[in-house]
Design a protein around this motif. Structure first.
Motif, PDB file in Angstrom:
ATOM      1  N   VAL A   3      86.707  13.982  59.429  1.00 16.60           N
ATOM      2  CA  VAL A   3      88.177  14.039  59.159  1.00 16.60           C
ATOM      3  C   VAL A   3      88.590  12.676  58.076  1.00 16.60           C
ATOM      4  N   ASN A   4      88.041  11.722  58.573  1.00 19.93           N
ATOM      5  CA  ASN A   4      88.091  10.518  57.850  1.00 19.93           C
ATOM      6  C   ASN A   4      87.817  10.577  56.443  1.00 19.93           C
ATOM      7  N   LEU A   5      86.908  11.572  55.946  1.00 24.22           N
ATOM      8  CA  LEU A   5      86.366  12.139  54.473  1.00 24.22           C
ATOM      9  C   LEU A   5      87.372  12.640  53.873  1.00 24.22           C
ATOM     10  N   LYS A   6      88.450  13.383  54.620  1.00 23.71           N
ATOM     11  CA  LYS A   6      89.498  13.873  54.025  1.00 23.71           C
ATOM     12  C   LYS A   6      90.804  12.820  54.039  1.00 23.71           C
ATOM     13  N   ASP A   7      90.353  11.694  54.481  1.00 23.98           N
ATOM     14  CA  ASP A   7      91.567  10.531  54.213  1.00 23.98           C
ATOM     15  C   ASP A   7      92.679  10.770  55.220  1.00 23.98           C
ATOM     16  N   ILE A   8      92.162  11.373  56.504  1.00 26.20           N
ATOM     17  CA  ILE A   8      93.094  11.346  57.747  1.00 26.20           C
ATOM     18  C   ILE A   8      92.400  10.482  58.547  1.00 26.20           C
ATOM     19  N   TRP A   9      93.280   9.568  59.516  1.00 28.19           N
ATOM     20  CA  TRP A   9      92.797   8.604  60.153  1.00 28.19           C
ATOM     21  C   TRP A   9      93.339   8.589  61.527  1.00 28.19           C
ATOM     22  N   GLN A  10      94.054   9.679  62.143  1.00 27.17           N
ATOM     23  CA  GLN A  10      94.639   9.670  63.490  1.00 27.17           C
ATOM     24  C   GLN A  10      94.369  10.825  63.934  1.00 27.17           C
ATOM     25  N   ALA A  11      94.419  10.954  65.478  1.00 32.68           N
ATOM     26  CA  ALA A  11      94.244  12.499  66.020  1.00 32.68           C
ATOM     27  C   ALA A  11      94.966  12.454  67.332  1.00 32.68           C
ATOM     28  N   SER A  12      95.259  13.827  67.853  1.00 30.85           N
ATOM     29  CA  SER A  12      95.734  13.798  68.918  1.00 30.85           C
ATOM     30  C   SER A  12      95.033  14.822  69.626  1.00 30.85           C
ATOM     31  N   TYR A  13      94.995  14.514  71.184  1.00 30.77           N
ATOM     32  CA  TYR A  13      94.048  15.275  72.125  1.00 30.77           C
ATOM     33  C   TYR A  13      94.336  15.361  73.379  1.00 30.77           C
ATOM     34  N   THR A  14      94.138  16.312  74.227  1.00 33.73           N
ATOM     35  CA  THR A  14      94.385  16.165  75.595  1.00 33.73           C
ATOM     36  C   THR A  14      93.139  16.108  76.307  1.00 33.73           C
ATOM     37  N   ALA A  15      93.323  15.691  77.730  1.00 37.13           N
ATOM     38  CA  ALA A  15      91.923  15.708  78.680  1.00 37.13           C
ATOM     39  C   ALA A  15      92.362  15.693  80.029  1.00 37.13           C
ATOM     40  N   GLY A  16      91.646  16.133  80.978  1.00 34.47           N
ATOM     41  CA  GLY A  16      91.953  16.270  82.316  1.00 34.47           C
ATOM     42  C   GLY A  16      91.420  14.742  82.652  1.00 34.47           C
ATOM     43  N   VAL A  17      90.581  14.037  82.188  1.00 34.62           N
ATOM     44  CA  VAL A  17      90.083  12.770  82.536  1.00 34.62           C
ATOM     45  C   VAL A  17      90.972  11.808  81.979  1.00 34.62           C
TER      46      VAL A  17
END
Ligand SMILES: CC(C)(COP(=O)(O)OP(=O)(O)OC[C@H]1O[C@@H](n2cnc3c(N)ncnc32)[C@H](O)[C@@H]1OP(=O)(O)O)[C@@H](O)C(=O)NCCC(=O)NCCS
Length: 401
Positions: free
Chosen positions: A176-190
């Motif tokens: 993802v960083n190689l496409k110049d993107i540095w943030q992410a969102s995600y969900t988890a039960g933990v």
């Protein structure tokens, strides 16, 4: 969900129980019990800082890209998830994302095939691990952040607790960083460092007899099955009689309506018309979306839900629980309660057993009246490399599949 004080307590407790996280403590995320006051990236890197070759894997394994347009590769992914993906706490149900759902979820506009990462056993080619990212613009407070949504992290049951998950997470981060993107969102039960919001599912029974037979719900004392069936009966006619399936011609005004509606939430995506059509186009056994239009053919109301069944583990009579999951809804000429009442009617017609809904958006306005019951277990929302003060679930306007 509970108020923020209770959530802070919950996070403090989690941080006492697991004071260190060998992997997450090395990542740009706040500590679990940190009080965050401002919004913004945690670390700044440039492309020069990103390694150009894939991370090392133990010798028996190899990286692959999963081509979901290939029937056999899609089937491999389906099988991995069908046998190894998320289960409830009592191991009675396991998500059963269909192949057509996976294709839809992984191929929005501007997706990259190299973000559909698999791990295979070199010798047998068996798929034993997976993680994915898709591009998305998500606004956090007043800033629209170009990010990815991470989903379908899965390691085969036989390879658990061998620290393979951190390798998958680092590899997707690198790509993802190689496409110049540095943030992410995600969900988890933990609970990991560190939730942006702690949310909860509510469930509306549509087929109470089956839900009781499979152990999803139980018959309350003094309640008979026939009373239960009567109690959960849905309306026979739409409250909004003119609601109909979304069509392509609705897209422009529907996108504008949805984006306008989402602007009142603190964490919410923004959709282009092209993305809107991808996510909301009615697809059999995947997406149901209905709209109401005014006399100028402008969309005024929308309801939508996705089809995510679960395998019922070890039940002789029933193999699959058919669940609808509330997606994005906007009510302007009707109330949110009447709108969702219509969604329940359509879901019942489509033979869903249960209608699931998170306590995000304004959803808690209709839970009691429409006979939803609170679920057990929380769903945490996370941002990678972006800190922002803790949000109440009703401030979240983002749905991750
Ligand atoms: C989630 C899963 C991939 C983790 O793999 P694992 O073999 O149990 O754990 P590993 O030994 O590889 O890695 C452990 C690390 O991953 C982290 N981790 C576990 N689940 C995670 C999740 N859902 N998201 C992010 N990180 C997670 C752990 O916190 C730990 O890091 P820490 O030491 O910093 O706390 C695996 O349990 C799995 O496939 N579960 C079923 C599917 C699932 O729940 N997927 C996640 C959906 S959100």
């Amino acid at each position: 969900m509970a108020d923020n004080k209770q959530i802070v307590e919950l996070l403090k407790k989690a941080s006492k129980e697991t004071p260190t996280h060998a992997f997450w403590d090395t990542q740009p995320v706040p500590k679990i019990a940190d009080e965050v006051e401002q919004s913004g990236p945690i670390e700044f890197k440039t492309l020069d800082d990103v390694r150009k070759d894939p991370l090392g894997l133990p010798g028996l394994f190899e990286w692959v890209e999963i081509d979901v347009n290939s029937q056999t590769e899609l089937q491999d992914l389906y099988t991995l998830l069908n046998e190894n993906y998320v289960e409830d706490d009592d191991n009675m149900f396991r998500f059963d994302y269909s192949p057509s759902f996976l294709k839809w979820a992984l191929q929005p506009p501007h997706y990259y095939k190299e973000w559909h990462i698999g791990v295979r056993v070199k010798e047998t080619k068996k798929l034993v691990g997976f993680i994915s990212a898709i591009p998305a613009d998500v606004r956090v407070e007043d800033k629209v952040v170009k990010m990815v949504e991470i989903n379908f992290l899965c390691v085969h049951k036989k390879l658990r607790e061998k620290r393979l998950a951190p390798v998958l997470i680092k590899e997707i981060t690198r790509r993802v960083n190689l496409k110049d993107i540095w943030q992410a969102s995600y969900t988890a039960g933990v609970v990991l460092p560190r939730p942006v919001a702690v949310c909860r599912y509510w469930h509306r029974s549509l087929n109470p007899k089956k839900l009781i037979e499979v152990g999803f719900s139980s018959l309350p004392p003094k309640m008979t099955m026939s009373l239960m069936i009567k109690y959960y009966r849905v309306a026979e006619q739409l409250k909004n009689a003119t609601m109909r399936k979304l069509e392509k011609k609705d897209c422009e005004s529907a996108t504008a309506l949805l984006n306008q509606y989402l602007s009142k939430y603190r964490v919410a995506p923004t959709f282009t018309t092209e993305e809107f059509w991808h996510w909301f186009e009615p697809r059999e056994n995947v997406m149901t979306c209905y709209v109401k239009v005014d006399s100028d053919n402008k969309v005024t109301d929308i309801f939508s839900y996705y089809n995510l069944p679960s395998s019922i583990i070890g039940n002789q009579k029933h193999k699959t629980l058919k669940a609808a999951f509330s997606f994005y809804n906007v009510a302007t000429t009707t109330t949110i309660k009447e709108l969702i009442d219509d969604a329940l009617l359509v879901a019942k017609k489509e033979e869903f057993d249960v209608y699931n809904c998170l306590d995000i958006f304004e959803n808690d306005k209709f839970f009691k009246d429409l006979k939803f019951a609170v679920g057990d277990g929380n769903l945490q929302y996370y941002l990678y490399n972006y800190s922002t003060p803790l949000k109440h679930s009703s401030e979240i306007g983002l749905v991750l599949l």
